[in-house]
Design a protein around this motif. Structure first.
Motif, PDB file in Angstrom:
ATOM      1  N   ASN A   1     -18.992  21.047  26.165  1.00 19.94           N
ATOM      2  CA  ASN A   1     -17.961  20.761  27.260  1.00 19.94           C
ATOM      3  C   ASN A   1     -16.555  21.410  26.430  1.00 19.94           C
ATOM      4  OD1 ASN A   1     -17.381  19.879  29.485  1.00 19.94           O
ATOM      5  ND2 ASN A   1     -16.916  17.588  29.136  1.00 19.94           N
ATOM      6  N   ASP A   2     -16.860  22.437  25.456  1.00 19.46           N
ATOM      7  CA  ASP A   2     -15.454  23.021  25.114  1.00 19.46           C
ATOM      8  C   ASP A   2     -15.009  24.453  25.113  1.00 19.46           C
ATOM      9  OD1 ASP A   2     -13.490  23.138  23.496  1.00 19.46           O
ATOM     10  OD2 ASP A   2     -14.168  22.359  21.436  1.00 19.46           O
ATOM     11  N   SER A   3     -14.955  25.125  25.092  1.00 23.46           N
ATOM     12  CA  SER A   3     -15.191  26.308  25.559  1.00 23.46           C
ATOM     13  C   SER A   3     -14.351  27.375  24.256  1.00 23.46           C
ATOM     14  CB  SER A   3     -13.927  26.533  26.248  1.00 23.46           C
ATOM     15  OG  SER A   3     -14.195  27.845  26.749  1.00 23.46           O
ATOM     16  N   LEU A   4     -15.245  28.304  24.068  1.00 22.45           N
ATOM     17  CA  LEU A   4     -14.665  29.217  22.863  1.00 22.45           C
ATOM     18  C   LEU A   4     -13.911  30.292  23.195  1.00 22.45           C
ATOM     19  CD1 LEU A   4     -17.743  29.878  21.008  1.00 22.45           C
ATOM     20  CD2 LEU A   4     -15.733  28.405  20.256  1.00 22.45           C
ATOM     21  N   VAL A   5     -12.334  30.945  23.397  1.00 22.46           N
ATOM     22  CA  VAL A   5     -11.823  31.364  24.058  1.00 22.46           C
ATOM     23  C   VAL A   5     -11.831  32.605  23.337  1.00 22.46           C
ATOM     24  CG1 VAL A   5     -10.357  29.241  24.387  1.00 22.46           C
ATOM     25  CG2 VAL A   5      -9.789  30.770  22.585  1.00 22.46           C
ATOM     26  N   TRP A   6     -12.179  32.862  22.860  1.00 28.24           N
ATOM     27  CA  TRP A   6     -12.198  34.548  22.107  1.00 28.24           C
ATOM     28  C   TRP A   6     -13.547  34.970  22.692  1.00 28.24           C
ATOM     29  CZ3 TRP A   6     -16.628  35.194  19.660  1.00 28.24           C
ATOM     30  CH2 TRP A   6     -17.525  34.483  18.659  1.00 28.24           C
ATOM     31  N   THR A   7     -14.795  34.487  23.203  1.00 28.80           N
ATOM     32  CA  THR A   7     -15.888  34.872  23.119  1.00 28.80           C
ATOM     33  C   THR A   7     -16.050  35.711  24.731  1.00 28.80           C
ATOM     34  OG1 THR A   7     -16.506  32.861  24.357  1.00 28.80           O
ATOM     35  CG2 THR A   7     -17.172  33.200  22.003  1.00 28.80           C
ATOM     36  N   GLU A   8     -15.542  35.723  25.338  1.00 26.29           N
ATOM     37  CA  GLU A   8     -15.319  37.308  26.186  1.00 26.29           C
ATOM     38  C   GLU A   8     -15.001  38.201  26.376  1.00 26.29           C
ATOM     39  OE1 GLU A   8     -13.809  37.094  31.030  1.00 26.29           O
ATOM     40  OE2 GLU A   8     -13.524  35.218  30.238  1.00 26.29           O
ATOM     41  N   PRO A   9     -13.203  38.074  25.692  1.00 26.82           N
ATOM     42  CA  PRO A   9     -12.692  39.192  25.121  1.00 26.82           C
ATOM     43  C   PRO A   9     -13.233  39.527  24.052  1.00 26.82           C
ATOM     44  CG  PRO A   9     -11.044  37.330  24.678  1.00 26.82           C
ATOM     45  CD  PRO A   9     -12.255  37.312  25.578  1.00 26.82           C
ATOM     46  N   ALA A  10     -13.901  38.956  23.543  1.00 29.27           N
ATOM     47  CA  ALA A  10     -14.570  39.996  22.178  1.00 29.27           C
ATOM     48  C   ALA A  10     -15.787  40.192  23.011  1.00 29.27           C
ATOM     49  CB  ALA A  10     -14.557  39.133  21.022  1.00 29.27           C
ATOM     50  N   SER A  11     -16.532  40.224  23.820  1.00 27.50           N
ATOM     51  CA  SER A  11     -17.666  41.061  24.311  1.00 27.50           C
ATOM     52  C   SER A  11     -17.407  41.869  25.023  1.00 27.50           C
ATOM     53  CB  SER A  11     -18.152  39.441  25.129  1.00 27.50           C
ATOM     54  OG  SER A  11     -18.757  38.880  24.285  1.00 27.50           O
ATOM     55  N   VAL A  12     -16.504  41.891  26.260  1.00 26.67           N
ATOM     56  CA  VAL A  12     -15.983  42.565  26.809  1.00 26.67           C
ATOM     57  C   VAL A  12     -15.133  44.254  25.630  1.00 26.67           C
ATOM     58  CG1 VAL A  12     -13.850  43.544  28.573  1.00 26.67           C
ATOM     59  CG2 VAL A  12     -15.401  41.181  28.787  1.00 26.67           C
ATOM     60  N   MET A  13     -15.329  43.505  24.790  1.00 24.52           N
ATOM     61  CA  MET A  13     -14.168  45.164  24.411  1.00 24.52           C
ATOM     62  C   MET A  13     -15.735  45.433  24.074  1.00 24.52           C
ATOM     63  SD  MET A  13     -12.105  44.335  20.392  1.00 24.52           S
ATOM     64  CE  MET A  13     -10.829  43.900  21.749  1.00 24.52           C
ATOM     65  N   ILE A  14     -16.666  44.806  23.217  1.00 24.57           N
ATOM     66  CA  ILE A  14     -18.298  45.337  22.145  1.00 24.57           C
ATOM     67  C   ILE A  14     -18.523  45.335  23.266  1.00 24.57           C
ATOM     68  CG2 ILE A  14     -20.105  45.058  21.550  1.00 24.57           C
ATOM     69  CD1 ILE A  14     -18.344  42.329  19.884  1.00 24.57           C
ATOM     70  N   MET A  15     -18.449  45.773  24.862  1.00 28.05           N
ATOM     71  CA  MET A  15     -19.163  45.933  25.581  1.00 28.05           C
ATOM     72  C   MET A  15     -18.352  47.600  25.796  1.00 28.05           C
ATOM     73  SD  MET A  15     -20.176  45.144  29.580  1.00 28.05           S
ATOM     74  CE  MET A  15     -18.587  45.008  29.894  1.00 28.05           C
ATOM     75  N   GLY A  16     -17.215  47.723  26.171  1.00 29.42           N
ATOM     76  CA  GLY A  16     -17.289  49.104  25.961  1.00 29.42           C
ATOM     77  C   GLY A  16     -17.502  49.849  25.036  1.00 29.42           C
ATOM     78  N   TRP A  17     -17.957  49.463  23.411  1.00 29.13           N
ATOM     79  CA  TRP A  17     -18.314  50.140  22.448  1.00 29.13           C
ATOM     80  C   TRP A  17     -19.487  50.455  22.892  1.00 29.13           C
ATOM     81  CZ3 TRP A  17     -15.976  53.193  19.143  1.00 29.13           C
ATOM     82  CH2 TRP A  17     -14.620  52.503  18.811  1.00 29.13           C
ATOM     83  N   PHE A  18     -20.079  49.450  23.055  1.00 29.86           N
ATOM     84  CA  PHE A  18     -22.126  50.298  23.275  1.00 29.86           C
ATOM     85  C   PHE A  18     -21.625  50.727  24.772  1.00 29.86           C
ATOM     86  CE2 PHE A  18     -22.603  45.403  25.258  1.00 29.86           C
ATOM     87  CZ  PHE A  18     -23.767  46.161  26.213  1.00 29.86           C
ATOM     88  N   ILE A  19     -21.321  50.838  25.469  1.00 34.50           N
ATOM     89  CA  ILE A  19     -21.503  51.846  26.808  1.00 34.50           C
ATOM     90  C   ILE A  19     -20.810  53.548  26.543  1.00 34.50           C
ATOM     91  CG2 ILE A  19     -20.369  52.592  29.315  1.00 34.50           C
ATOM     92  CD1 ILE A  19     -20.245  49.021  29.222  1.00 34.50           C
ATOM     93  N   PHE A  20     -19.844  53.112  25.344  1.00 29.89           N
ATOM     94  CA  PHE A  20     -19.186  54.799  25.441  1.00 29.89           C
ATOM     95  C   PHE A  20     -20.151  55.370  24.282  1.00 29.89           C
ATOM     96  CE2 PHE A  20     -15.034  53.371  27.556  1.00 29.89           C
ATOM     97  CZ  PHE A  20     -15.375  54.354  28.745  1.00 29.89           C
ATOM     98  N   LEU A  21     -21.019  54.678  23.223  1.00 31.90           N
ATOM     99  CA  LEU A  21     -21.512  55.273  21.916  1.00 31.90           C
ATOM    100  C   LEU A  21     -22.826  55.886  22.956  1.00 31.90           C
ATOM    101  CD1 LEU A  21     -20.233  53.117  19.187  1.00 31.90           C
ATOM    102  CD2 LEU A  21     -19.881  55.046  19.968  1.00 31.90           C
ATOM    103  N   GLY A  22     -23.235  54.941  23.905  1.00 26.18           N
ATOM    104  CA  GLY A  22     -24.417  55.192  24.060  1.00 26.18           C
ATOM    105  C   GLY A  22     -24.195  56.638  25.154  1.00 26.18           C
TER     106      GLY A  22
END
Length: 169
Positions: free
Chosen positions: A41-62
């Motif tokens: 019942n808490d939230s990690l505020v950094w996970t969503e923007p970090a995940s989106v940034m990482i997703m950009g890397w694996f999409i463009f590298l792939g």
């Protein structure tokens, strides 16, 4: 040419490893967010923007590695009716167009990164330019891999295809 193919092959493998690691890392971050939100019942505020940034890397590298391996989109109907020589010319035109697109990714991605460099991503505490660096990195690889395909074809060598070693020529 063989040493260039070895270099780009190693670069492609590295890009795939980074992309695969990013995919796993993004999955871990999202899973952690779900656990924190719904179990703790808490939230990690950094996970969503970090995940989106990482997703950009694996999409463009792939995507860049897919270009090296010959998996980018194509319309092959005409290729069934033309000679081998015409096919090679059409493939080269396609690779030059893809390289130009990669150049555009580098140019415009860099401009976007420069314009957002002064912004700070609040949940991560880093520059907004980091959001656009995957476009630049992927574009650089697209240019390199497309140029390799054109040069190999000009030298009369096979281009990379998934499952075949382009160095064996």
């Amino acid at each position: 040419m063989k040493s260039a193919a070895r270099f780009t092959g190693a670069l492609a493998r590295l890009a795939l490893w980074v992309a695969g690691t990013g995919l796993v890392l993004m999955t871990v971050f999202i899973a952690a967010q779900v656990v924190w939100r719904y179990v703790l019942n808490d939230s990690l505020v950094w996970t969503e923007p970090a995940s989106v940034m990482i997703m950009g890397w694996f999409i463009f590298l792939g995507a860049a590695v897919g270009i090296r391996e010959g998996y980018h989109l194509s319309f092959d109907v005409l290729l069934y009716f033309v000679s081998h020589r015409v096919k090679m010319v059409l493939y080269s035109i396609s690779d030059v167009a893809v390289a130009a697109f990669g150049g555009g990714m580098v140019w415009f991605g860099w401009q976007l990164a420069a314009k957002t460099a002064g912004n700070k991503l609040p949940s991560l505490g880093i520059s907004g330019a980091f959001d656009f660096l995957p476009i630049v990195g992927g574009g650089v690889l697209v240019v390199i891999f497309s140029a390799e395909r054109v040069m190999r074809r000009a030298a009369g060598l096979r281009t990379a295809r998934f499952g075949e070693d382009p160095v064996e020529d």
